[in-house]
Enzyme design. Sequence first.
Site, PDB file in Angstrom:
ATOM      1  N   ASP A  22       0.819  -1.221   0.000  1.00  0.00           N
ATOM      2  CA  ASP A  22       0.000   0.000   0.000  1.00  0.00           C
ATOM      3  C   ASP A  22       0.849   1.265   0.000  1.00  0.00           C
ATOM      4  O   ASP A  22       0.676   2.151   0.840  1.00  0.00           O
ATOM      5  CB  ASP A  22      -0.941   0.017   1.218  1.00  0.00           C
ATOM      6  CG  ASP A  22      -1.702  -1.269   1.401  1.00  0.00           C
ATOM      7  OD1 ASP A  22      -2.055  -1.890   0.381  1.00  0.00           O
ATOM      8  OD2 ASP A  22      -1.940  -1.677   2.554  1.00  0.00           O
ATOM      9  N   GLU A 195     -11.212   0.934  -3.392  1.00  0.00           N
ATOM     10  CA  GLU A 195     -10.614   1.366  -2.124  1.00  0.00           C
ATOM     11  C   GLU A 195      -9.357   2.178  -2.441  1.00  0.00           C
ATOM     12  O   GLU A 195      -9.093   2.510  -3.585  1.00  0.00           O
ATOM     13  CB  GLU A 195     -10.260   0.144  -1.261  1.00  0.00           C
ATOM     14  CG  GLU A 195      -9.346  -0.849  -1.957  1.00  0.00           C
ATOM     15  CD  GLU A 195      -9.111  -2.127  -1.166  1.00  0.00           C
ATOM     16  OE1 GLU A 195      -9.277  -2.113   0.054  1.00  0.00           O
ATOM     17  OE2 GLU A 195      -8.745  -3.146  -1.792  1.00  0.00           O
TER      18      GLU A 195
END
Length: 564
Positions: A22, A195
């Site tokens: 991420d 997301e």
Amino acid sequence: MNSSSISNPVIQNPVLKGFNPDPSILRVGEDYYIATSTFEWFPGVQIHHSRDLVNWCLLTRPLDRQSQLDMVGNPDSGGIWAPCLTYSDGLFHLIYTDVKYWKRDPYKVAYNYLVTAPDITGPWSEPVFLNSSGFDPSLFHDDDGRKWLVNMVWDHRKQNNRFAGILLQEFCPKTQTLIGPVKQIFKGTDRALVEGPHLYKRDGWYYLLTAEGGTEYAHAATLARSRQIDGPYEVHPQKHLVSSLGHPEILLQKAGHGSLVETQHGEWYLAHLCGRPVNGKHCTLGRETALQKCVWDDDGWLYLEQGGMLPVVQTKGPAGILPAPFNAPVWNGHFDSPELDIHFQSLRQPITQDWLSLAERPGFLRLKGNEPTVSLFRQSLIARRVQSFDISVETTVEFQPTTFQQMAGLIAYYDTENHYYLRLSHDETLGRALNIIATDGAASCEILEKDIAIPATGAVNMRLTLKNAALRFEYSLPGGNWQIIGPILDGTVLSDDHSHLGFTGAFVGLCCQDISGLHLHADFPKFVYREGPRVEAGVNKDKAHAAAPLLVQSGIPLPISTQA
């Protein structure tokens, strides 16, 4: 040297090996930073530093106080999800989610916070609570001075899409609160599971980069744009900026969840997560970070420089930037310093002297026994990421257990439900004894039918080797040869892709348990982590492995709190 005469270096992917997912990439002046998720590992959020996008060094972990991050009791793969690192008004801004509950539908319990610091190494502020409507929040600083928070929204209702879209709301830096209406600005594409939003602005366009497809083999980074920050957003002509889906032949799989950075010379790069399976499926190192060079077309859309959506292992580095390798200090693996090497992390709790000490016995790491390896609360465990497919780890333990409830040793760890543990303990008949505890899908047991008895006193040497998916333990006594203990173990147990759902990666470390509550301590003089290739040494059947030590690129050493 004239910067125009500098040839482009080559970026070798992944740039952050091992569990570093991420990525949120940021440039401030000539310095580049990448923040990555740490989940249940403490301190929270890893930040790496570079000056050329080629060479990276682990610099700091900002969330180093329990007042910023209290994860005691958090589930496996809870804790820190998808941080966002930005810079504005002379401050670094770090947005993060602390996930308290996530595995079982329909609900998620996730709290979103902001901390700030005038310097990347801190001190970082106390957290400001933002919202809990979803996860993966990101802060955007517009050129008119306004600030905006985006995050995905979680819809628990059965009839609806759980990944319900991306929300936008203004953030007021004076009051440190969200203000004004909340608006859904993007619902995602047919890849679904939208997301990880990040906003950017270029030539009057707002660009929204999101993650889609779930963080496995269908993962993708999706780009959309709008003339207005609140939409409507049109999707990229090829829909996704990067994805590995449908191409099992390439090295970098699971490509998705990314962020963008512009160099000081106007070039653009995408930082994205990826995985490298060892057998076509299992990514034992976890999700890693890669970089891809990007270019803008005449219509104002961003593409990978190589065309298409597939990530490449080698990409062209930035032009006009001198190579900036780090002079990496070498940690010799011996605990002869008052501070831990920065690569170590603990599970869920701060590193405090009530359970870990480098001072009580100089030259040794002392761990005071706490809860078992399946605990979500207070384990006396210290570990580091596995960052190569070929590693060995050696340690020595001094430990005098008097009950089977006291254990210490060397562990290969994914989470509380999946790990292997070479432990030294006490047997009522044998006295001090060795065995391997295998925990797979929460089922835990000793591998050997009978413990191996060892002398009543003295040190025990332990070694772990992990090559691709083959894991093996060995032990030796002072002056003796290495002895293999137990069978070759399945290292894919330490991956996201095993029979469970998780988001971390393989760690190796030291731990001590005292389930009786007496907190008996174990002492370790060393923890020597090496990356292969290994070379056989010696002439005996049970041969020792020799390898060059890993050059540990340390930034700031990890402090040990004097507070319990």
